[in-house]
Design a protein around this motif. Structure first.
Motif, PDB file in Angstrom:
ATOM      1  N   THR A 198     -26.704  27.541   3.545  1.00  0.00           N
ATOM      2  CA  THR A 198     -26.215  28.106   4.803  1.00  0.00           C
ATOM      3  C   THR A 198     -26.379  29.619   4.792  1.00  0.00           C
ATOM      4  O   THR A 198     -25.941  30.292   3.858  1.00  0.00           O
ATOM      5  CB  THR A 198     -24.718  27.780   5.011  1.00  0.00           C
ATOM      6  OG1 THR A 198     -23.975  28.204   3.864  1.00  0.00           O
ATOM      7  CG2 THR A 198     -24.505  26.302   5.246  1.00  0.00           C
ATOM      8  N   GLY A 199     -27.018  30.142   5.847  1.00  0.00           N
ATOM      9  CA  GLY A 199     -27.151  31.589   6.012  1.00  0.00           C
ATOM     10  C   GLY A 199     -27.769  32.296   4.834  1.00  0.00           C
ATOM     11  O   GLY A 199     -27.343  33.393   4.457  1.00  0.00           O
ATOM     12  N   GLY A 200     -28.749  31.674   4.201  1.00  0.00           N
ATOM     13  CA  GLY A 200     -29.402  32.283   3.052  1.00  0.00           C
ATOM     14  C   GLY A 200     -28.681  32.063   1.741  1.00  0.00           C
ATOM     15  O   GLY A 200     -29.201  32.391   0.671  1.00  0.00           O
ATOM     16  N   GLU A 201     -27.485  31.489   1.800  1.00  0.00           N
ATOM     17  CA  GLU A 201     -26.723  31.201   0.580  1.00  0.00           C
ATOM     18  C   GLU A 201     -26.967  29.759   0.133  1.00  0.00           C
ATOM     19  O   GLU A 201     -27.010  28.844   0.953  1.00  0.00           O
ATOM     20  CB  GLU A 201     -25.231  31.403   0.838  1.00  0.00           C
ATOM     21  CG  GLU A 201     -24.381  31.162  -0.403  1.00  0.00           C
ATOM     22  CD  GLU A 201     -22.885  31.236  -0.107  1.00  0.00           C
ATOM     23  OE1 GLU A 201     -22.103  31.187  -1.068  1.00  0.00           O
ATOM     24  OE2 GLU A 201     -22.519  31.310   1.084  1.00  0.00           O
ATOM     25  N   LYS A 202     -27.131  29.563  -1.175  1.00  0.00           N
ATOM     26  CA  LYS A 202     -27.328  28.237  -1.742  1.00  0.00           C
ATOM     27  C   LYS A 202     -26.180  27.933  -2.705  1.00  0.00           C
ATOM     28  O   LYS A 202     -25.829  28.761  -3.548  1.00  0.00           O
ATOM     29  CB  LYS A 202     -28.658  28.158  -2.504  1.00  0.00           C
ATOM     30  CG  LYS A 202     -29.886  28.376  -1.636  1.00  0.00           C
ATOM     31  CD  LYS A 202     -31.158  28.282  -2.461  1.00  0.00           C
ATOM     32  CE  LYS A 202     -32.402  28.466  -1.588  1.00  0.00           C
ATOM     33  NZ  LYS A 202     -33.658  28.366  -2.379  1.00  0.00           N
ATOM     34  N   ASN A 222     -31.625  21.406   1.639  1.00  0.00           N
ATOM     35  CA  ASN A 222     -30.286  21.231   2.169  1.00  0.00           C
ATOM     36  C   ASN A 222     -29.988  19.737   2.322  1.00  0.00           C
ATOM     37  O   ASN A 222     -30.719  19.012   2.983  1.00  0.00           O
ATOM     38  CB  ASN A 222     -30.173  21.927   3.530  1.00  0.00           C
ATOM     39  CG  ASN A 222     -28.749  21.963   4.032  1.00  0.00           C
ATOM     40  OD1 ASN A 222     -27.819  22.179   3.261  1.00  0.00           O
ATOM     41  ND2 ASN A 222     -28.568  21.741   5.318  1.00  0.00           N
TER      42      ASN A 222
END
Length: 741
Positions: free
Chosen positions: A179-183, A206
């Motif tokens: 999400t939003g570049g965060e893993k 994802n």
């Protein structure tokens, strides 16, 4: 002081007075309104929640997973720090930790609190609030210290985890969330508080479900690597496999095990024919569920001239193929048993053995062990014999076929006369065995099991109760008889042995059961002291017409101890048996193979087995028992979690629909309702908007403060399904009305 700060202070004072017990939001609002209406006026729910959030941010309170409020307990893991902060519910200057450090096992519940016992499977003796768990995970072996002054409102002593000795598991299943570049990896195990830091996200997208291994721990951070990409969460079957892997079960066999299994063939040579009794001409049959593929037990019956019966039970000779200390044997020990899930079986041995070579398939020769016994009209055994044999099953029956014959829907006119005669005699004998078991105190836990039907996409489309007919009962009677007979035989020979044991129930649990059962007009006319098997079986017989008997049986089963395997024979309480083992299912249970191997080593091939091998095997028996018991619990947990997930998935298609059910459990935060198809869901106290409810521990009831409305165990209610979450396996109901009839 402005109103918002005043509200915070009053909230904190009320929470402190609870002495560590979580207080639901609704009850908190009720107490504020009663005690501080003059100072605060009308309290808006939004204002209450805003104050709760501020107190939580200030680390003065915590929220449980059910969003109840509890005082924040602060503890430093420094061994020299024995006092608590002024915000702690243990702020009394006399509240100290013992200097003694104990070792035990912690089990964490859904709210995040822990319960510690000295031994892994013993009853909990200490309570650990989640603030004092110090990064321990469910099932960990921990060092802990106990508070010197017991909180009188707790039934258990309070404790603090000092350190983790060893983790219960280092592998977890989780979902990759981008999400939003965060893993990040979100673990399926909701009891875990670990923050997973993955070394490499290569190959993940994802929604990928992965099996990870923790390489090292640093406080709440866990550094992990990917062992296996299970699949995408939307793929058919990934949901079930995720549960399987998360329980530490490997569904696939290693190449070494498969290669060993592939080399095995059915070769009944002259040596085998010489050492075995040929029973191929006997009218032997198997009777199993229609969907079964592995048949490990068969039988035939004869009625003798003196009116007694011969019961001959044949069991697949798995140990002939799964050689001692082979790769197959080592792997079977680790698996412990087969696991039966809604859309698959994870077998204990590879399919070519379980479904073919070892299976007592019809019209083909198979190797087996036979247990023969003479049974009189009173159900007493004599002339017990246990021996290796060769059989040829004359017919593979399903339970449905035999039940239709019993109910005269079919007449078996096309069956072999001797086969039909054997079944008729078997039904007679089953009645005798049942009568004998009932007389000695056999407890018939008539608790229905759910049958989940899924479509080609693995989606549950129908959930019904399992039908338990007379055919199933006959096979159970024969299995119990064979298991008892081989135990009697082995004891007479003084062989080292393993037993299936079931201890007496805890006295307190029986007393709680009696209180709740009497509320449903369950008559108990005997003392609750020193309850024996025949005591409980008499209760059930006296109450067989009670309309709530199914629910009462379920609650009674919950009150029982867990059965296990042991080299020490303490008897089997539920079966009212002094001599019991597991002998009849070696394809799907490893303890049965242990019993078979004992007979081969100590009797059938005694001269071909060295004393050293026997001594080595005997030394391992207790360890093998403990391992098998753990594997059985793991399999049960796996099966239950899959069922719970499918229940939630099924109910997600029925949001907004109303159902009839019965209350099966109550707590201070709500109650559970079981529907007629065995699905269970939760009714939150916060959804009972017409009143403020308080849980009365003495009566085990939720009682409305204003209306006096009572919710109790066994109460029939109508509910509406308002939420069902497959990932959390939780189902939420809304109470509609009481069903009065």
């Amino acid at each position: 002081m402005d109103k918002s700060n005043l509200l915070k202070d009053y909230i904190l004072n009320i929470v402190k007075k609870e002495n560590g017990r979580p207080i639901p939001e609704g009850i908190l609002m009720h107490k504020l309104a009663n005690a501080h209406r003059d100072e605060l006026g009308y309290i808006k729910l939004d204002d209450l929640r805003a104050s709760i959030r501020k107190l939580e941010a200030e680390k003065q309170i915590s929220l449980t997973r059910g969003n109840s409020i509890v005082l924040k307990q602060k503890y430093s893991s420094d061994k020299n720090d024995k006092k608590f902060s002024r915000h702690s519910s243990y702020s009394d200057s006399n509240t100290e930790l013992s200097t003694e450090v104990k070792k035990g096992w912690i089990h964490i519940n859904a709210s995040g609190n822990g319960f510690v016992s000295l031994n892994e499977n013993d009853k909990a003796q200490w309570f650990v609030r989640k603030e004092n768990i110090n990064n321990a995970q469910n099932g960990d072996n921990v060092e802990f210290s106990v508070f010197l002054h017991k909180n009188e409102r707790m039934t258990l002593e309070n404790a603090v985890v000092k350190s983790v000795i060893s983790h219960a598991k280092d592998t977890y299943v989780g979902e990759a969330v981008f999400t939003g570049g965060e893993k990040k990896i979100i673990l399926d195990d909701k009891k875990s508080t670990l923050n997973i830091i993955l070394d490499d996200y290569a190959g993940l997208v994802n929604g990928s479900k992965v099996l990870i291994r923790i390489e090292r721990y640093e406080g709440n951070n866990a550094y992990a690597s990917v062992l296996r990409i299970i699949g995408h969460k939307g793929d058919v079957g990934t949901d079930i496999l995720s549960i399987v892997y998360d329980n530490g079960v490997e569904p696939d066999f290693s190449d070494a095990v498969l290669n060993e299994a592939k080399k095995i063939t059915i070769d009944i040579n002259e040596h085998e024919r010489k050492i075995r009794v040929d029973l191929s001409n006997k009218p032997i049959v198997t009777i199993d569920p229609a969907t079964s593929k592995d048949f490990d037990d068969a039988f035939y019956c004869e009625k003798l001239e003196d009116g007694k019966y011969l019961l001959s039970v044949q069991i697949a000779d798995v140990t002939h193929y799964v050689k001692y200390q082979s790769e197959l044997d080592k792997n079977a020990i680790e698996r412990g048993c087969s696991i039966y899930l809604v859309d698959r079986v994870i077998p204990m041995v590879p399919h070519n053995l379980s479904d073919d070579i070892c299976s007592l398939n019809p019209q083909v020769e198979r190797l087996a062990l036979s247990c023969d016994m003479i049974i009189d009209q009173n159900g007493s055994f004599s002339n017990i014999k246990v021996f290796p044999c060769i059989i040829k099953s004359h017919r593979r029956f399903s339970y449905d076929e035999v039940n239709k014959y019993i109910s005269k829907e079919t007449d078996f006119s096309k069956e072999e006369p001797e086969v039909k005669k054997s079944i008729d005699i078997g039904l007679e004998l089953s009645d005798i065995l049942s009568r004998m078991k009932n007389q000695r105190g056999y407890i018939n836990f008539n608790v229905p099991k759910a049958v989940i039907k899924v479509n080609e996409n693995g989606e549950p489309i129908e959930i019904t109760k399992e039908i338990h007919g007379r055919a199933q009962k006959m096979i159970e009677d024969f299995a119990v008889a064979a298991n008892e007979a081989v135990t009697i035989y082995a004891n007479e020979k003084n062989y080292p042995f393993i037993y299936r044991v079931h201890d007496k129930p805890d006295e307190q649990k029986i007393k709680i059961f009696a209180i709740e059962a009497k509320k449903m007009n369950f008559k108990i006319n005997t003392s609750l002291d020193n309850v024996e098997s025949d005591t409980i079986s008499k209760w059930l017989a006296d109450n067989k017409d009670n309309p709530n008997i199914e629910l009462i049986n379920m609650f009674l089963l919950r009150s029982m101890a867990k059965a296990k395997y042991d080299t020490k024979n303490v008897g089997h309480f539920g079966l009212a048996s002094k001599t019991y083992t597991h002998f009849t299912s070696p394809i799907r249970r490893y303890p049965d193979d242990i019993v078979h191997r004992i007979f081969w080593m100590w009797e059938f091939l005694k001269n071909d087995t060295s004393d050293e091998t026997r001594k080595e095997f005997e030394k391992k028996l207790q360890e093998l028992c403990e391992k098998a018991s753990r594997c059985e619990l793991r399999a049960i947990k796996c099966e239950r979690e899959v069922d719970s997930m499918k229940f939630a998935e099924y109910m997600s298609k029925h949001i907004g629909e109303q159902f009839n059910g019965v209350i099966t459990n109550l707590a201070n935060f709500g109650f559970y309702v079981q529907l007629e198809n065995t699905i269970e869901g939760f009714v939150s106290i916060n959804s009972l908007g017409n009143d403020f409810y308080k849980y009365d521990e003495t009566s085990n009831e939720l009682i409305g403060s204003n209306t006096g409305q009572r919710f109790r165990f066994g109460m029939k209610v109508k509910v509406e399904c308002i939420n069902a979450d497959k990932s959390s396996r939780k189902i939420e109901f809304k109470y509609i009305e009481q069903i009065k009839r």
